[in-house]
Design an enzyme around this catalytic site. Structure first.
Site, PDB file in Angstrom:
ATOM      1  N   ASP A   1     -10.455   3.265   4.543  1.00 55.75           N
ATOM      2  CA  ASP A   1     -10.768   1.733   4.676  1.00 55.75           C
ATOM      3  C   ASP A   1     -12.335   1.515   4.449  1.00 55.75           C
ATOM      4  O   ASP A   1     -12.685   0.338   4.267  1.00 55.75           O
ATOM      5  CB  ASP A   1     -10.119   0.986   5.700  1.00 55.75           C
ATOM      6  CG  ASP A   1      -9.057   0.147   5.369  1.00 55.75           C
ATOM      7  OD1 ASP A   1      -8.715  -0.027   4.225  1.00 55.75           O
ATOM      8  OD2 ASP A   1      -7.904  -0.109   6.065  1.00 55.75           O
TER       9      ASP A   1
ATOM     10  N   GLN B   1      -3.882  -1.007   9.964  1.00 57.91           N
ATOM     11  CA  GLN B   1      -4.074  -2.275   9.561  1.00 57.91           C
ATOM     12  C   GLN B   1      -4.355  -3.232  10.393  1.00 57.91           C
ATOM     13  O   GLN B   1      -4.115  -3.210  11.636  1.00 57.91           O
ATOM     14  CB  GLN B   1      -2.424  -2.666   9.334  1.00 57.91           C
ATOM     15  CG  GLN B   1      -2.340  -4.108   8.516  1.00 57.91           C
ATOM     16  CD  GLN B   1      -2.926  -4.184   7.014  1.00 57.91           C
ATOM     17  OE1 GLN B   1      -2.781  -3.165   6.093  1.00 57.91           O
ATOM     18  NE2 GLN B   1      -3.551  -5.333   6.911  1.00 57.91           N
TER      19      GLN B   1
ATOM     20  N   LYS C   1       0.909  -1.075   0.024  1.00 54.92           N
ATOM     21  CA  LYS C   1      -0.030   0.141   0.086  1.00 54.92           C
ATOM     22  C   LYS C   1       1.008   1.319   0.099  1.00 54.92           C
ATOM     23  O   LYS C   1       0.563   2.139  -0.721  1.00 54.92           O
ATOM     24  CB  LYS C   1      -0.943  -0.160   1.326  1.00 54.92           C
ATOM     25  CG  LYS C   1      -1.896  -0.963   1.155  1.00 54.92           C
ATOM     26  CD  LYS C   1      -2.643  -1.385   2.446  1.00 54.92           C
ATOM     27  CE  LYS C   1      -3.679  -2.435   2.403  1.00 54.92           C
ATOM     28  NZ  LYS C   1      -4.334  -2.700   3.631  1.00 54.92           N
TER      29      LYS C   1
END
Ligand code: NDP
Length: 277
Positions: free
Chosen positions: A116, A93, A49
């Site tokens: 996200d 994450q 990412k």
């Protein structure tokens, strides 16, 4: 005739070029990733990412916190990033170590920076059919289906898996596109009977080769989200022999994975644009 492959890698590359142009127009766009602990799979995801963000000109910052980080320390960092005007997107994450309440950490992220799409406000907006930030994997799947001209309106879509990050949001996006949607999970009584009904089958389970050819309708479109590390390498949730029966199918790797990252970059630009209005 074997199925046509849906090339997520090629489409993701195109999207990344578009995102790079948008980043240039916007001037400065910032994405911050946070990784707590040293889970090797999470490290790979974060590295990918970060690389993808930098490649399109996004200013990517990477916070690495120790495994023993307390919930308070993490929440403090998130609060700082929420207040930092240079940060357009925050990516936390998952999974987090056990001492941290995952839901509390997700809810601490400013929904406007939640690239996200995991915050309840964004999940709720999706549920209500309102615009918001939607998780990268489900968005990437719909973009890929559109690219290959897969008809969704009136189609019977079957989603296997009901996680908050893939199964549920992709089911809602398919519903929003007027598909008739069935969601299956580990307690579904007769999985094969359900999957055989699917014009569009999306599988997000985490079990290599779960879907065998006899579970798929001839000519169906099959999206394999699974990423399972096996002795034979990376494998999807769909048996490769399904390609002999399906009309369209995503490869693993090179299908949904690259689309997830491309959609995350798009979300970052979307968040940046919204914050500048
Ligand atoms: P989760 O473990 O959160 O969810 C798995 C789902 O599958 C659950 O809803 C579970 O049901 C269901 N399930 C488990 N076993 C069966 C079974 N035998 N039959 C039917 N349903 C079953 O996984 P994720 O959604 O996070 O991820 C799924 C897969 O997708 C993983 O391989 C993951 O690595 C991959 N992934 C890939 C991404 C990409 O970019 N390509 C992004 C995200 C995930 P129940 O709810 O009843 O337990």
């Amino acid at each position: 005739m074997p199925a046509q492959l849906m090339d997520g890698k090629a489409l993701a590359e195109r999207i990344r070029r578009e995102v790079a142009e948008e980043v240039e127009q916007l001037g400065e766009v910032g994405l911050t990733t946070i990784l707590v602990g040293d889970d090797p799979a999470s490290e790979i995801y974060i590295r990918r990412k970060q690389e993808a963000a930098k490649e399109v000109g996004i200013l990517a910052r990477d916070y690495r916190l120790a495994e023993e980080t307390t919930e308070e320390e993490l929440l403090d960092l998130i609060t700082q990033l929420n207040a930092d005007d240079k940060v357009d997107g925050i990516l936390l994450q998952l999974p987090l170590p056990d001492q941290i309440d995952e839901q509390r950490a997700i809810e601490a992220v400013d929904p406007a920076k939640d690239v996200d799409g995991f915050h309840p406000l964004n999940a709720g907006r999706l549920w209500l059919g309102l615009d918001g930030l939607v998780a990268g994997t489900p968005t990437g799947i719909i973009t890929l289906l559109d690219e290959y001209g897969v008809p969704l309106e009136g189609a019977h879509a079957v989603v296997v898996g009901r996680s908050n990050i893939v199964g549920k949001p992709v089911a809602l996006l398919l519903l929003a596109r007027n598909a008739t949607v069935t969601i299956c999970h580990s307690r579904t009584a007769d999985l094969a009977a359900e999957t055989r009904q699917a014009d569009v089958l999306v599988v997000a389970v985490g079990e290599a080769g779960l879907i065998s050819p006899e579970m798929v309708k001839e000519g169906a479109t099959v999206v394999d989200v699974g990423m399972n590390r096996t002795d034979e390498g990376l494998r999807g949730d769909v048996d490769p022999a399904v390609a002999e029966r399906a009309g369209l199918i995503t490869p693993v790797p090179g299908g949904v994975g690259p689309m997830t990252i491309a959609s995350l970059l798009r979300n970052t630009v979307k968040a940046a644009r919204a914050r500048r209005c």
